[in-house]
Design a protein around this motif. Structure first.
Motif, PDB file in Angstrom:
ATOM      1  N   VAL A  52       0.825  -1.205   0.000  1.00  5.66           N
ATOM      2  CA  VAL A  52       0.000   0.000   0.000  1.00  5.66           C
ATOM      3  C   VAL A  52       0.858   1.252   0.000  1.00  5.66           C
ATOM      4  O   VAL A  52       0.618   2.195  -0.764  1.00  5.66           O
ATOM      5  CB  VAL A  52      -0.957  -0.019   1.216  1.00  5.66           C
ATOM      6  CG1 VAL A  52      -1.732   1.297   1.297  1.00  5.66           C
ATOM      7  CG2 VAL A  52      -1.923  -1.181   1.120  1.00  5.66           C
ATOM      8  N   ARG A  55       2.307   1.809  -3.369  1.00 10.77           N
ATOM      9  CA  ARG A  55       1.316   2.330  -4.322  1.00 10.77           C
ATOM     10  C   ARG A  55       1.045   3.812  -4.051  1.00 10.77           C
ATOM     11  O   ARG A  55       0.915   4.608  -4.989  1.00 10.77           O
ATOM     12  CB  ARG A  55       0.021   1.543  -4.211  1.00 10.77           C
ATOM     13  CG  ARG A  55       0.058   0.195  -4.867  1.00 10.77           C
ATOM     14  CD  ARG A  55       0.196   0.318  -6.384  1.00 10.77           C
ATOM     15  NE  ARG A  55      -0.943   1.002  -6.979  1.00 10.77           N
ATOM     16  CZ  ARG A  55      -0.873   1.784  -8.043  1.00 10.77           C
ATOM     17  NH1 ARG A  55       0.290   2.005  -8.629  1.00 10.77           N
ATOM     18  NH2 ARG A  55      -1.973   2.352  -8.533  1.00 10.77           N
ATOM     19  N   MET A  56       0.979   4.200  -2.785  1.00  7.41           N
ATOM     20  CA  MET A  56       0.751   5.601  -2.463  1.00  7.41           C
ATOM     21  C   MET A  56       1.919   6.465  -2.926  1.00  7.41           C
ATOM     22  O   MET A  56       1.730   7.592  -3.409  1.00  7.41           O
ATOM     23  CB  MET A  56       0.511   5.761  -0.961  1.00  7.41           C
ATOM     24  CG  MET A  56      -0.833   5.189  -0.490  1.00  7.41           C
ATOM     25  SD  MET A  56      -1.016   5.158   1.313  1.00  7.41           S
ATOM     26  CE  MET A  56      -0.815   6.890   1.729  1.00  7.41           C
ATOM     27  N   GLU A  90      -8.347   5.168  -5.930  1.00 10.10           N
ATOM     28  CA  GLU A  90      -7.489   4.202  -5.243  1.00 10.10           C
ATOM     29  C   GLU A  90      -6.836   4.827  -4.018  1.00 10.10           C
ATOM     30  O   GLU A  90      -6.780   4.222  -2.940  1.00 10.10           O
ATOM     31  CB  GLU A  90      -6.414   3.674  -6.195  1.00 10.10           C
ATOM     32  CG  GLU A  90      -5.508   2.646  -5.518  1.00 10.10           C
ATOM     33  CD  GLU A  90      -4.359   2.189  -6.396  1.00 10.10           C
ATOM     34  OE1 GLU A  90      -3.473   1.482  -5.869  1.00 10.10           O
ATOM     35  OE2 GLU A  90      -4.344   2.551  -7.600  1.00 10.10           O
ATOM     36  N   LEU A  91      -6.358   6.065  -4.174  1.00  7.17           N
ATOM     37  CA  LEU A  91      -5.735   6.743  -3.034  1.00  7.17           C
ATOM     38  C   LEU A  91      -6.728   6.899  -1.888  1.00  7.17           C
ATOM     39  O   LEU A  91      -6.380   6.700  -0.713  1.00  7.17           O
ATOM     40  CB  LEU A  91      -5.201   8.109  -3.472  1.00  7.17           C
ATOM     41  CG  LEU A  91      -4.517   8.938  -2.381  1.00  7.17           C
ATOM     42  CD1 LEU A  91      -3.296   8.209  -1.836  1.00  7.17           C
ATOM     43  CD2 LEU A  91      -4.133  10.316  -2.924  1.00  7.17           C
ATOM     44  N   GLU A  93      -9.217   4.963  -1.130  1.00  6.33           N
ATOM     45  CA  GLU A  93      -9.371   3.675  -0.456  1.00  6.33           C
ATOM     46  C   GLU A  93      -8.234   3.437   0.535  1.00  6.33           C
ATOM     47  O   GLU A  93      -8.460   2.954   1.653  1.00  6.33           O
ATOM     48  CB  GLU A  93      -9.415   2.550  -1.489  1.00  6.33           C
ATOM     49  CG  GLU A  93     -10.686   2.523  -2.325  1.00  6.33           C
ATOM     50  CD  GLU A  93     -10.644   1.424  -3.381  1.00  6.33           C
ATOM     51  OE1 GLU A  93      -9.592   0.743  -3.471  1.00  6.33           O
ATOM     52  OE2 GLU A  93     -11.642   1.246  -4.083  1.00  6.33           O
ATOM     53  N   HIS A  94      -7.016   3.780   0.140  1.00  5.69           N
ATOM     54  CA  HIS A  94      -5.871   3.547   1.021  1.00  5.69           C
ATOM     55  C   HIS A  94      -5.932   4.432   2.255  1.00  5.69           C
ATOM     56  O   HIS A  94      -5.640   3.971   3.370  1.00  5.69           O
ATOM     57  CB  HIS A  94      -4.564   3.794   0.265  1.00  5.69           C
ATOM     58  CG  HIS A  94      -4.337   2.852  -0.882  1.00  5.69           C
ATOM     59  ND1 HIS A  94      -4.727   1.530  -0.848  1.00  5.69           N
ATOM     60  CD2 HIS A  94      -3.748   3.045  -2.101  1.00  5.69           C
ATOM     61  CE1 HIS A  94      -4.392   0.941  -1.986  1.00  5.69           C
ATOM     62  NE2 HIS A  94      -3.801   1.841  -2.763  1.00  5.69           N
ATOM     63  N   SER A  97      -7.657   4.140   6.008  1.00 10.78           N
ATOM     64  CA  SER A  97      -6.903   3.731   7.196  1.00 10.78           C
ATOM     65  C   SER A  97      -6.207   4.962   7.769  1.00 10.78           C
ATOM     66  O   SER A  97      -5.508   5.692   7.053  1.00 10.78           O
ATOM     67  CB  SER A  97      -5.866   2.676   6.810  1.00 10.78           C
ATOM     68  OG  SER A  97      -4.838   2.605   7.781  1.00 10.78           O
ATOM     69  N   MET A 100      -2.480   5.020   7.160  1.00 16.21           N
ATOM     70  CA  MET A 100      -2.116   5.379   5.793  1.00 16.21           C
ATOM     71  C   MET A 100      -2.351   6.866   5.538  1.00 16.21           C
ATOM     72  O   MET A 100      -1.574   7.524   4.827  1.00 16.21           O
ATOM     73  CB  MET A 100      -2.909   4.535   4.797  1.00 16.21           C
ATOM     74  CG  MET A 100      -2.580   3.053   4.804  1.00 16.21           C
ATOM     75  SD  MET A 100      -0.860   2.695   4.338  1.00 16.21           S
ATOM     76  CE  MET A 100      -0.155   2.343   5.974  1.00 16.21           C
ATOM     77  N   PRO A 375     -11.897  -2.872  -3.428  1.00 17.96           N
ATOM     78  CA  PRO A 375     -10.507  -2.643  -3.076  1.00 17.96           C
ATOM     79  C   PRO A 375      -9.707  -3.925  -3.214  1.00 17.96           C
ATOM     80  O   PRO A 375     -10.257  -5.033  -3.134  1.00 17.96           O
ATOM     81  CB  PRO A 375     -10.592  -2.199  -1.607  1.00 17.96           C
ATOM     82  CG  PRO A 375     -11.877  -2.754  -1.126  1.00 17.96           C
ATOM     83  CD  PRO A 375     -12.794  -2.736  -2.303  1.00 17.96           C
ATOM     84  N   LEU A 378      -6.003  -7.705   0.574  1.00 20.34           N
ATOM     85  CA  LEU A 378      -4.745  -7.573   1.283  1.00 20.34           C
ATOM     86  C   LEU A 378      -4.553  -8.799   2.168  1.00 20.34           C
ATOM     87  O   LEU A 378      -5.417  -9.136   2.968  1.00 20.34           O
ATOM     88  CB  LEU A 378      -4.736  -6.315   2.165  1.00 20.34           C
ATOM     89  CG  LEU A 378      -4.974  -4.995   1.437  1.00 20.34           C
ATOM     90  CD1 LEU A 378      -4.925  -3.844   2.419  1.00 20.34           C
ATOM     91  CD2 LEU A 378      -3.934  -4.794   0.347  1.00 20.34           C
TER      92      LEU A 378
END
Length: 381
Positions: A52, A55-56, A90-91, A93-94, A97, A100, A375, A378
């Protein structure tokens, strides 16, 4: 043991059979793994684990890329919204958390995200504000980081004057998430003339923008200083007007704001509801409208019924005629709590972050479309 399935990926059926055969169901004693089995298992796990943070970082790097470089890679003004919307989805979704979300600044992604609030494309401005809202929701650390990066300024600018109503609404949602339980953010909102911007939004002809503005207004009315400002600029009269809106959500939120004002019995709040005659006419009209509803509409109007009755009692010292008609609590319903259900905080909870909210479970007001991708799965400790 086969290491790959028919499609070239990990053999998950084989993994299941292997796990059951080696005691993971609790019925057989475990045995020592061979080096080959251990290697195959780790490869299967790693192949289906998403990095994650990696990807970020990649997304942050793309957000920093100059426009001319993007165009040289085929990202044109015509397709930029679709390209970046998926990336920002996508960002978002991350960063649901909290960990994150707090990492976004340390990997260099917060400033370019805030820069997208000034993008020439309205869709990107709107989506960036939505991601910012998720980053700061119930997250004091990220609220502070956004304030230190002057993130409130472009949000207020977009809220006040963006030509796109959607971008205005998303900016308001991010502002609401940023200043809630955040004294520095609330102070900056006041200095930025945020109350006047709220008044303009309440005068909009867009029901969604009105609802968002009403929800934030009701939150602010819990504070004495903000109640005084709201009264000075004429927000109570706007609330009275909106309490007769055709949109049920607007009506409920306006009634909730009026109830906050009516419950303030301090001398300074004596003139908070100056037009009592108009308020009484509006409440009578709502009582008449509720009294003619069929059973389904009455069920849907539960909060409005309770708010109208509570507001009538606060203003005039007696129950409304809805109570006499048995329409405040219908057969089979629980009696309303005192005070009635809060309708102010429903619009601003991302799905994961809502679990951390210090209040009863809110209802999510989401704009996301039905075609949003699931998503990524994981796997890990």
């Amino acid at each position: 043991m086969a290491k790959d399935g028919a499609g070239g990926g990990p053999d998950w059926n084989g993994l299941l059979k292997w796990s059951l055969a080696h005691g993971s169901d609790g019925t057989n004693p475990p045995r020592a793994l061979s080096e080959e089995d251990r290697k195959w298992f780790m490869e299967a796990m790693q192949a289906n684990t998403v990095d994650v943070v990696g990807r970020m970082k990649e997304i942050a790097q793309v957000m920093k890329t100059p426009d001319d470089v993007l165009q040289s890679h085929g990202v044109t003004p015509e397709n930029i919204e679709g390209t970046f919307s998926d990336m920002l989805d996508e960002l978002q979704e991350h960063v649901e958390s909290i960990d994150m979300a707090n990492d976004l600044h340390s990997i260099g992604g917060l400033d370019p995200l805030l820069g997208y609030l000034k993008n020439s494309n309205a869709g990107i401005r709107a989506k960036a504000a939505e991601v910012v809202s998720t980053v700061v929701q119930n997250n004091p650390k990220s609220q502070q980081l956004v304030m230190e990066s002057n993130g409130l300024e472009p949000l207020l600018t977009n809220f006040r004057s963006d030509p796109s109503t959607t971008a205005r609404t998303k900016a308001l949602g991010a502002i609401s998430s940023l200043i809630r339980n955040n004294q520095s953010g609330l102070a900056a909102f006041r200095l930025g003339n945020g109350h006047a911007a709220l008044k303009d939004a309440l005068g909009s002809d867009d029901a969604r923008l009105q609802r968002k503005a009403l929800h934030l207004t009701q939150y602010l009315l819990n504070n004495k200083a903000d109640r005084n400002v709201a009264t000075e600029i004429g927000l109570p009269n706007q609330l009275i007007h909106l309490a007769s809106s055709d949109d049920s959500g607007v009506r409920e939120a306006a009634l909730g704001g009026l109830l906050e004002l009516a419950r303030d019995k301090t001398p300074a709040a004596r003139n908070a509801l100056p037009d009592q005659d108009k308020l009484k006419d509006v409440l009578k009209s709502r009582i008449e409208g509720i009294s003619t509803m069929d059973a389904d509409d009455l069920q849907a109007a539960r909060e409005e019924r309770q708010l109208v009755d509570s507001l009538w009692k606060e203003c005039y010292g007696e129950p409304s005629s809805l109570r006499e008609k048995g329409l405040v609590v219908l057969p089979g319903e629980d009696a309303p709590q005192q005070p009635p259900p809060d309708v102010a905080g429903k619009m601003f909870e991302p799905p994961l972050r809502a679990w951390a909210a210090p209040r009863p479970a809110p209802a999510e007001d989401s704009d996301s479309g039905s075609g949003k991708k699931d998503p990524p799965l994981l796997l890990g400790p």
